[in-house]
Structures are given as structure tokens and as C-alpha cells.
Design a protein around this motif. Structure first.
Motif, PDB file in Angstrom:
ATOM      1  N   PHE A 378     -14.877 -15.291  -6.383  1.00  0.00           N
ATOM      2  CA  PHE A 378     -13.480 -14.986  -6.514  1.00  0.00           C
ATOM      3  C   PHE A 378     -12.986 -14.532  -7.018  1.00  0.00           C
ATOM      4  CE2 PHE A 378     -13.994 -20.276  -4.184  1.00  0.00           C
ATOM      5  CZ  PHE A 378     -14.568 -20.182  -3.298  1.00  0.00           C
ATOM      6  N   ILE A 379     -13.097 -14.188  -8.353  1.00  0.00           N
ATOM      7  CA  ILE A 379     -12.892 -13.126  -9.404  1.00  0.00           C
ATOM      8  C   ILE A 379     -12.346 -11.630  -8.572  1.00  0.00           C
ATOM      9  CG2 ILE A 379     -12.558 -11.989 -11.446  1.00  0.00           C
ATOM     10  CD1 ILE A 379     -13.520 -14.683 -12.639  1.00  0.00           C
ATOM     11  N   LEU A 380     -13.721 -11.818  -7.928  1.00  0.00           N
ATOM     12  CA  LEU A 380     -13.677 -10.276  -7.100  1.00  0.00           C
ATOM     13  C   LEU A 380     -13.064 -10.370  -5.551  1.00  0.00           C
ATOM     14  CD1 LEU A 380     -17.440  -9.489  -7.260  1.00  0.00           C
ATOM     15  CD2 LEU A 380     -15.676  -8.625  -8.375  1.00  0.00           C
ATOM     16  N   LEU A 381     -12.494 -11.714  -5.283  1.00  0.00           N
ATOM     17  CA  LEU A 381     -11.669 -11.024  -4.339  1.00  0.00           C
ATOM     18  C   LEU A 381     -10.488 -11.540  -4.651  1.00  0.00           C
ATOM     19  CD1 LEU A 381     -13.445 -14.124  -2.047  1.00  0.00           C
ATOM     20  CD2 LEU A 381     -13.895 -11.739  -1.622  1.00  0.00           C
ATOM     21  N   ALA A 382      -9.948 -11.814  -5.632  1.00  0.00           N
ATOM     22  CA  ALA A 382      -8.365 -11.299  -6.515  1.00  0.00           C
ATOM     23  C   ALA A 382      -8.876 -10.235  -6.512  1.00  0.00           C
ATOM     24  CB  ALA A 382      -9.180 -12.983  -7.330  1.00  0.00           C
ATOM     25  N   VAL A 383      -9.086  -9.430  -7.155  1.00  0.00           N
ATOM     26  CA  VAL A 383      -9.462  -8.098  -7.664  1.00  0.00           C
ATOM     27  C   VAL A 383      -8.986  -7.285  -6.490  1.00  0.00           C
ATOM     28  CG1 VAL A 383     -10.646  -6.563  -8.365  1.00  0.00           C
ATOM     29  CG2 VAL A 383     -10.731  -8.486  -9.481  1.00  0.00           C
ATOM     30  N   TYR A 384     -10.321  -7.764  -5.064  1.00  0.00           N
ATOM     31  CA  TYR A 384      -9.464  -6.795  -3.964  1.00  0.00           C
ATOM     32  C   TYR A 384      -8.084  -7.267  -3.214  1.00  0.00           C
ATOM     33  CZ  TYR A 384     -14.361  -4.998  -3.009  1.00  0.00           C
ATOM     34  OH  TYR A 384     -15.809  -4.248  -3.845  1.00  0.00           O
ATOM     35  N   PHE A 385      -7.903  -8.649  -3.139  1.00  0.00           N
ATOM     36  CA  PHE A 385      -6.810  -8.924  -2.944  1.00  0.00           C
ATOM     37  C   PHE A 385      -5.284  -8.179  -3.637  1.00  0.00           C
ATOM     38  CE2 PHE A 385      -2.658 -11.762  -2.671  1.00  0.00           C
ATOM     39  CZ  PHE A 385      -2.954 -11.685  -1.152  1.00  0.00           C
ATOM     40  N   PHE A 386      -5.302  -7.688  -4.741  1.00  0.00           N
ATOM     41  CA  PHE A 386      -4.260  -7.678  -5.365  1.00  0.00           C
ATOM     42  C   PHE A 386      -4.779  -5.190  -5.442  1.00  0.00           C
ATOM     43  CE2 PHE A 386      -3.942 -11.606  -7.249  1.00  0.00           C
ATOM     44  CZ  PHE A 386      -2.492 -11.863  -6.674  1.00  0.00           C
ATOM     45  N   ALA A 387      -5.853  -5.509  -4.391  1.00  0.00           N
ATOM     46  CA  ALA A 387      -6.321  -4.028  -5.200  1.00  0.00           C
ATOM     47  C   ALA A 387      -4.931  -3.197  -4.016  1.00  0.00           C
ATOM     48  CB  ALA A 387      -7.520  -3.644  -4.745  1.00  0.00           C
ATOM     49  N   PRO A 388      -4.665  -1.512  -4.279  1.00  0.00           N
ATOM     50  CA  PRO A 388      -4.118  -0.693  -2.962  1.00  0.00           C
ATOM     51  C   PRO A 388      -4.738  -0.903  -1.696  1.00  0.00           C
ATOM     52  CG  PRO A 388      -4.304  -0.005  -4.782  1.00  0.00           C
ATOM     53  CD  PRO A 388      -4.481  -0.931  -6.243  1.00  0.00           C
ATOM     54  N   SER A 389      -4.022  -0.381  -0.770  1.00  0.00           N
ATOM     55  CA  SER A 389      -4.973  -0.126   0.147  1.00  0.00           C
ATOM     56  C   SER A 389      -5.346   1.273   0.330  1.00  0.00           C
ATOM     57  CB  SER A 389      -3.670  -0.370   1.943  1.00  0.00           C
ATOM     58  OG  SER A 389      -3.792  -1.435   2.311  1.00  0.00           O
ATOM     59  N   PRO A 390      -6.962   1.604   0.602  1.00  0.00           N
ATOM     60  CA  PRO A 390      -6.939   2.474   0.408  1.00  0.00           C
ATOM     61  C   PRO A 390      -6.639   3.525   0.975  1.00  0.00           C
ATOM     62  CG  PRO A 390      -8.797   1.294   1.539  1.00  0.00           C
ATOM     63  CD  PRO A 390      -7.545   0.422   1.828  1.00  0.00           C
ATOM     64  N   ASN A 391      -6.415   5.500   0.908  1.00  0.00           N
ATOM     65  CA  ASN A 391      -6.217   6.436   0.709  1.00  0.00           C
ATOM     66  C   ASN A 391      -6.440   6.378   2.520  1.00  0.00           C
ATOM     67  OD1 ASN A 391      -5.804   7.042  -1.631  1.00  0.00           O
ATOM     68  ND2 ASN A 391      -6.972   8.237  -1.442  1.00  0.00           N
ATOM     69  N   GLY A 392      -4.900   6.557   3.216  1.00  0.00           N
ATOM     70  CA  GLY A 392      -4.946   6.675   4.574  1.00  0.00           C
ATOM     71  C   GLY A 392      -4.652   5.547   5.668  1.00  0.00           C
ATOM     72  N   CYS A 393      -4.598   4.701   4.939  1.00  0.00           N
ATOM     73  CA  CYS A 393      -4.958   3.581   5.092  1.00  0.00           C
ATOM     74  C   CYS A 393      -3.329   2.461   5.252  1.00  0.00           C
ATOM     75  CB  CYS A 393      -5.194   1.832   4.948  1.00  0.00           C
ATOM     76  SG  CYS A 393      -6.947   2.640   5.141  1.00  0.00           S
TER      77      CYS A 393
END
Length: 393
Positions: A378-393
Motif C-alpha cells: 500500500f505504501i508503494l501504491l501511495a508512491v505511485y498515486f502521487f507520482a507525476p505521470s510519465p513523459n508524453g502522457c
């Protein structure tokens, strides 16, 4: 499945329903199809010799995910949109992290409620293959980080002096545009080499667990969907009936995957959530729901080793079969898929594998250790949730 196919291909202009509804139906349709594919594989393998069973396992074991990934890469290539390749990488990483952390952790928590302490004997060939597969898959990424060219954008001069310090907000390793020689001369040959070595290691592990040392792991061909992956030992269908169901389910799976990729564009463009998070959650874990249910059932029966093997072997197949197939597919159909992952994917995958092997080192499992795995997931999911979208998306 029938509702999805009818709505998807008859209502092509979204007169009856919207694209998000069709995308959700397509994902939900994947679950029963993956169940029937698994049952057909088990039936054919149970009635065949080792060679035929191994070929069927290796060919159709990952058909659920591969159909979606390939159709997504084809759509991204036709539209010239790199976002689809990043979504595929996120889904691959999400499947790996989820099957290493969430599936065993959830099984340990649920099984630990009924059984105070459970024992696991899964620290064998599955763990070794996991380390090998993760190291092989991310080797080109680490190679590119060492020798790639760092390109920075959005830089601002802090001191207003030409020789002063600059603050950059967007930096990445660029291998294609500004340093194509490195990619085509060094990184790409490494990618092809890894993509040939990993399936060879997978086949050796398959031969080891199912043929020469099956007595050690108490695994039978009729039980296997993957190395060490048990289903029921009962032959559910005859060989020809299982073959027909397998082919029909595969065709329906391809159609549902095509509809899912066709209607994912509005979700990616209009969603305020990071595309990383969409890939590692919805696209990665929905096709694995039948396997999660199987793992929970085995854990409740005090057979935690089988639950852990389910997650391990799915993760091994992601690295040793699915990713090499996607790389080799780009040779015949050029796509934007390159075996260079973002730093977030690399760190999350490697940390998950190390933590999982550390937890199972002593062979004893309880609900607290399962809670640790689930919380880290769940911590890793939180990291992905708040991460900016990849370049080009």
C-alpha cells in the motif's frame, strides 16, 4: 463476455454507453476468461506427457496479459503515443510487485486468522528464479543509467549569474534522441541477449521442478499452470474439449483486450490520477483476481506454500516470458516499447523481491508478517498515486 463483445462492436460510436463503461466491462470479462484458460491448461497438461504439458504451460500461461499488452502497444504505435508503452511497463511492474507482496501477504493474513503459525517451503527454485528474472529484466535499465546521457529541462538560474547554480525540475536519461548510438550499439543488443537468456532459464526451472526434482517439491504436471503452480489434479475436461475451450477463450480474450485498449484513451487523457497508478493497480491486478482467490483458498486450508508459489510463479512468468515476448514482438512489429524502465519501477520491484525473500527466510509465517507485506504494498501504491505521470502522457 457476451455483453462486452456486443456493446463493444455494435455500439462503436458510444450511443448506448460511454468508453469508461466499456473499458470496465472489458476488464471484468477478462476474469472468467482467464479462469477457463487456466482450467483448460490444467486439463490438457494432465493428459499429456511432460513436453506437451510444458509447451502448453509456457504458451498459454500468460495469454491473458500478453493479449492486452500487445494490443496496447499496437494502438500506441499507430497513434504515435508513447503513453501506451509506459502503461504496459506500469502494468508489468504492478503485476510483479502485487504478486510478490500483496498476494502472499493477503494469504498470510487471512490464513493466519485461522492458523496461528504457518510454514512455507517456497524458498527454493521460485526465489532463485525471482532474483534471476528481476536482475535480468532491469539490467538494461541499470546499464542505461550508467552510460546514458542525462538531459535536464525546466532549469532556472538561482543566483542570476551566468556561472551560478541552476535548479532543474525535469531530468531524465535520454537514449534515443540525443544518444541513439549508445542505445542501438550497446543497450539494444543487451536487451536481445537478456530476452533470450531469461526464457532459457525459465525452461530449465520448469524442467527442474516438474521433471527431474518433482519429488522434492511434490509437484505434478497435472497440478501446474506454471512451475510450482497448483490447480486441481482432477481432469476437468477431455483433451479435445479443453483444446476447443482454450482456443475460444483465447479469441474472446483478444477481442476483450482490443476493446479495453480502444476505450482506455479517454480515461488516460481525462483522469487526474497518475497513469503510473492506473497501470500498477487496475490493469495489473484485475486479471490476477482468480489467482488471488485460489491463493486465499489454499491459505485457509493451511497450505501457505502453495499460496506463495502462485504469486512467485506469476511474477517469474512476467519477467521470464511476458517481457521477452514483448521485446521480440517489437522486432516484427516496431513499437515504442523499450526495456528501459523508470527509476520508480526499478526500486519498487527490487525492494519487493528482497523484502519477500527476507520474510520467508526462516520458513515460518504469521499474520503480522503478512500485514507487513500488505502495508509495504500500500505504501508503494501511495508512491505511485502521487507520482507525476510519465513523459508524453
Amino acid at each position: 463476455v457476451l455483453v462486452t463483445l456486443v456493446l463493444g462492436y455494435v455500439d462503436s460510436h458510444n450511443c448506448l454507453t460511454s468508453s469508461p463503461v466499456k473499458f470496465t466491462l472489458a476488464l471484468l470479462s477478462i476474469m472468467p476468461l482467464s479462469y477457463y484458460i487456466g482450467m483448460a491448461i490444467a486439463s490438457i497438461s494432465a493428459q499429456s506427457n511432460f513436453a506437451v504439458g510444458a509447451v502448453v504451460n509456457a504458451t498459454f500461461g500468460s495469454i491473458t496479459e500478453l493479449t492486452f499488452y500487445i494490443t496496447a502497444l499496437i494502438k500506441g504505435s499507430r497513434e504515435g503515443n508513447r503513453c501506451y508503452a509506459e502503461i504496459v511497463k506500469s502494468a508489468l511492474t504492478g503485476t510483479l510487485v502485487g504478486c510478490v507482496l500483496f498476494v502472499p501477504g493477503l494469504c498470510m493474513v487471512i490464513g493466519g486468522i485461522r492458523h496461528q503459525e504457518q510454514r512455507s517451503r517456497s524458498a527454493g527454485v521460485g526465489s532463485a528464479l525471482l532474483f534471476l528474472s528481476v536482475g535480468g529484466v532491469f539490467a538494461p535499465t541499470l546499464f542505461s543509467k550508467v552510460y546514458g546521457k542525462l538531459v535536464c529541462g525546466e532549469c532556472h538560474n538561482i543566483t542570476q549569474n551566468l556561472l551560478g547554480h541552476y535548479l532543474c525540475h525535469n531530468c531524465h536519461f535520454d537514449l534515443m534522441e540525443n544518444n541513439g548510438t549508445l542505445y542501438y550499439s550497446h543497450v539494444q543488443p543487451l536487451v536481445y541477449t537478456v530476452s533470450l537468456l531469461l526464457p532459457a532459464a525459465y525452461l530449465i526451472g520448469l524442467f527442474f521442478t516438474l521433471k527431474t526434482h518433482s519429488h522434492i517439491y511434490d509437484i505434478h504436471i497435472s497440478d501446474c499452470h506454471m512451475p510450482g503452480h497448483h490447480h486441481s489434479a482432477v481432469v476437468h475436461w477431455s483433451r479435445w474439449r479443453a483444446l476447443v475451450i482454450l482456443l475460444l477463450s483465447t479469441l474472446c480474450m483478444s477481442a476483450c483486450a482490443d476493446l479495453a485498449t480502444e476505450h482506455i484513451s479517454p480515461i488516460l487523457t481525462n483522469s487526474t490520477i497518475s497513469q503510473y497508478f492506473i497501470g500498477v493497480t487496475v490493469l495489473a491486478m484485475v486479471p490476477e483476481l482468480p489467482e488471488i482467490v485460489n491463493g486465499i483458498q489454499f491459505a485457509l486450508e493451511n497450505n501457505l506454500s502453495l499460496s506463495i508459489e502462485i504469486g512467485n510463479c506469476i511474477a517469474v512468468q512476467v519477467c521470464m516470458l511476458q517481457i521477452p515476448i514483448l521485446v521480440l514482438f517489437t522486432i516484427f512489429y516496431p513499437t515504442n516499447f523499450t526495456l528501459v524502465f523508470s527509476d520508480l519501477h526499478v526500486y519498487a520491484s527490487m525492494f519487493s523481491v528482497v523484502l519477500m525473500n527476507y520474510i520467508f527466510m526462516d520458513g515460518k509465517c504469521d499474520y503480522f508478517q503478512g500485514t507487513v507485506l500488505v502495508m509495504v504494498y500500500f505504501i508503494l501504491l501511495a508512491v505511485y498515486f502521487f507520482a507525476p505521470s510519465p513523459n508524453g502522457c
